[in-house]
Design an enzyme around this catalytic site. Structure first.
Site, PDB file in Angstrom:
ATOM      1  CG  HIS A  60      -2.017   0.804   1.260  1.00  0.00           C
ATOM      2  ND1 HIS A  60      -3.135   0.662   1.573  1.00  0.00           N
ATOM      3  CD2 HIS A  60      -1.891   2.227   0.471  1.00  0.00           C
ATOM      4  CE1 HIS A  60      -4.227   1.543   1.408  1.00  0.00           C
ATOM      5  NE2 HIS A  60      -3.281   2.681   0.914  1.00  0.00           N
ATOM      6  CG  HIS A  62      -1.089   6.522  -1.759  1.00  0.00           C
ATOM      7  ND1 HIS A  62      -2.222   6.307  -2.600  1.00  0.00           N
ATOM      8  CD2 HIS A  62      -1.099   6.059  -0.620  1.00  0.00           C
ATOM      9  CE1 HIS A  62      -3.275   5.777  -2.044  1.00  0.00           C
ATOM     10  NE2 HIS A  62      -2.584   5.563  -0.658  1.00  0.00           N
ATOM     11  CG  HIS A 179     -10.181   3.830   1.624  1.00  0.00           C
ATOM     12  ND1 HIS A 179      -8.987   4.513   2.008  1.00  0.00           N
ATOM     13  CD2 HIS A 179     -11.144   4.582   2.115  1.00  0.00           C
ATOM     14  CE1 HIS A 179      -9.635   5.741   2.852  1.00  0.00           C
ATOM     15  NE2 HIS A 179     -10.859   5.411   2.960  1.00  0.00           N
ATOM     16  CG  ASN A 278      -9.583   8.771   5.341  1.00  0.00           C
ATOM     17  OD1 ASN A 278     -10.092   8.151   6.300  1.00  0.00           O
ATOM     18  ND2 ASN A 278     -10.338   9.073   4.055  1.00  0.00           N
ATOM     19  CG  ASP A 305      -2.519   4.863   3.381  1.00  0.00           C
ATOM     20  OD1 ASP A 305      -2.262   4.894   2.404  1.00  0.00           O
ATOM     21  OD2 ASP A 305      -3.504   4.964   4.176  1.00  0.00           O
ATOM     22  CG  PHE A 323      -7.477  12.593   5.357  1.00  0.00           C
ATOM     23  CD1 PHE A 323      -7.555  12.426   6.674  1.00  0.00           C
ATOM     24  CD2 PHE A 323      -8.390  13.220   4.579  1.00  0.00           C
ATOM     25  CE1 PHE A 323      -8.736  12.915   7.263  1.00  0.00           C
ATOM     26  CE2 PHE A 323      -9.557  13.508   5.098  1.00  0.00           C
ATOM     27  CZ  PHE A 323      -9.922  13.502   6.384  1.00  0.00           C
TER      28      PHE A 323
HETATM   29 ZN   LIG Z   1      -6.862   4.212   1.961  1.00  0.00          ZN
END
Ligand SMILES: [Zn+2]
Length: 427
Positions: A60, A62, A179, A278, A305, A323
């Protein structure tokens, strides 16, 4: 060039190994593994004070590329991963444009091949434009190299769309990652709804916003007999739901982040946007339940995340700040210090949750194990070394970590991808 790792404590939950072994690496693969290997023409790494684990996989992440390269790029994110001990990372699709078709997946893979120092696996969007209505061409995305599907950051609000996605994923044997968030309940909130949110005068996101969707997803996964992975569980109620579903053999799996295991909503007291994530940091009872879930296997995976944002974006007050926090360069030390050293989980459990299980869930053959023929992706750990987290020394482009200044024991010492040492940087 052959690489010989000598005298490391090899911990491989896949085979149940925990012993001192030598590992020989040739052409990107493990070619030999035994107590004593003697070869002449190999570069030798002395691992006598180190743990040698199968390469860590962060499901996970980004990476922000394409579209938001001021926050992170595939290259900088991969360097952050290497430094943090991860040999593989999965890139969430909420880029701009979002990864909802073959061309973006192909772009990410091409850029990764050119500039990344670890392996990058794209996750495709479930719905076009992450809008929650029309399914993307999942089959085409799988063919292009997507390893899973998610609308992460958003949650598909319409149960029928989620049902269709699960049915399609089942026919492709693809993994859907959700999610869980009911937007009608979470809207406008900046932190966990509870005593602390009232004390701090901040708008809350109730636990039920997550739990309602966890319950829905379990029901849909059960009904369609499909695999479904729940991202970043954060509440006690979610843990209960997943535990109960697993007891009934629903094919549900779940992940948790280091920050949800270590921090609570009390951190928001000074309105520091670095604590705004979040799902939000929850209460003490939730953290307790999450730790219990990690211990007893209700939660399968630890994932970061990693969500980079620039300082300008974050330093605008809690209401406006986006977030997310970054995690690639702190996760391993946080878990070693707070969970392994404190005997909440064993070292083998930790490795299982960051390598063995992610590899299985994503169907990454040759990963998540140390054996002859497997990919030479390895994470070496120094359990004795202490560090002080310094966000300014990060490889990530962003600095939005709440762990700056934390003193922790246990660090990633070396990261090897396909037989190549990618951290520390080699002369
Ligand atoms: Zn998420």
């Amino acid at each position: 060039m052959r690489l010989l790792i000598k005298n490391g404590r090899v911990v491989d939950p896949d085979s149940g190994t925990d012993e001192t072994l030598d590992i020989l690496i040739e052409q990107g693969k493990i070619s030999d593994l035994k107590a004593r290997i003697e070869v002449k023409d190999a570069k030798v790494i002395d691992a006598s004070r180190l743990v040698v684990a199968p390469g860590f996989i962060d499901m996970h992440v980004h990476l922000r590329e394409p579209g938001q390269e001021n926050k992170e790029t595939i290259e900088t994110g991969s360097r952050a991963a290497a430094k943090g001990g991860f040999t593989s990372i999965c890139a969430m699709p909420n880029t701009s444009p979002p990864n909802d078709h073959r061309q973006i997946t192909e772009y990410i893979l091409a850029e990764a091949a050119r500039r990344a120092v670890v392996r990058v696996f794209p996750i495709g969007a479930i719905t076009k434009g992450l809008q929650g209505t029309d399914l993307t061409d999942l089959a085409d995305q799988v063919a292009a190299g997507a390893v899973a599907f998610s609308d992460d950051g958003k949650c598909i609000q319409t149960s029928l769309v989620m049902r269709r996605a699960l049915e399609k994923a089942k026919s492709l044997n693809a993994l859907i990652i959700d999610h869980c968030e009911d937007h009608s309940l979470s809207q406008g909130g900046v932190m966990h709804e509870g005593l602390n949110s009232s004390r701090f005068g901040l708008r809350g996101i109730p636990a039920s916003a997550e739990e309602i969707m966890v319950a829905r997803d379990i029901i849909l996964a059960d009904m369609s007999e499909t695999r479904l992975h729940l991202a970043h569980l954060s509440t006690k109620g979610s843990v209960h739901l997943v535990r109960e579903a697993k007891r009934r053999k629903v094919k549900i799996t779940a992940e948790v982040t280091p920050h949800h295991l270590i921090l609570t909503d009390a951190s928001l007291e000074h309105h520091d946007p670095n604590f705004k994530v979040n799902p939000p940091l929850r209460g003490t009872e939730d953290v307790k339940a999450l730790l219990e879930a990690v211990k007893d296997g209700t939660v399968d995976v630890i994932a970061t995340d990693h969500a980079p944002h620039t300082m300008e974006e974050k330093n605008v007050g809690l209401d406006e700040a986006p977030f997310g926090m970054i995690g690639l360069e702190t996760a391993v030390s946080l878990i070693l210090d707070r969970l392994v050293n404190k005997k909440v989980i064993s070292l083998a459990q930790f490795i299982e949750m960051t390598s063995t299980k992610p590899a299985r869930l994503l169907g990454l053959a040759g990963k998540g194990k140390i054996r002859v023929g497997a990919d030479a992706d390895l994470t070496l750990l120094n359990l004795h070394k202490e560090i002080v987290i310094d966000v300014h020394a990060f490889q990530s482009k962003s600095r939005n970590s709440p762990f700056d200044g934390w003193k922790l024991k246990g660090v990633p010492a070396m990261t090897i991808v396909a037989g190549r040492v990618v951290y520390p940087a080699q002369p």
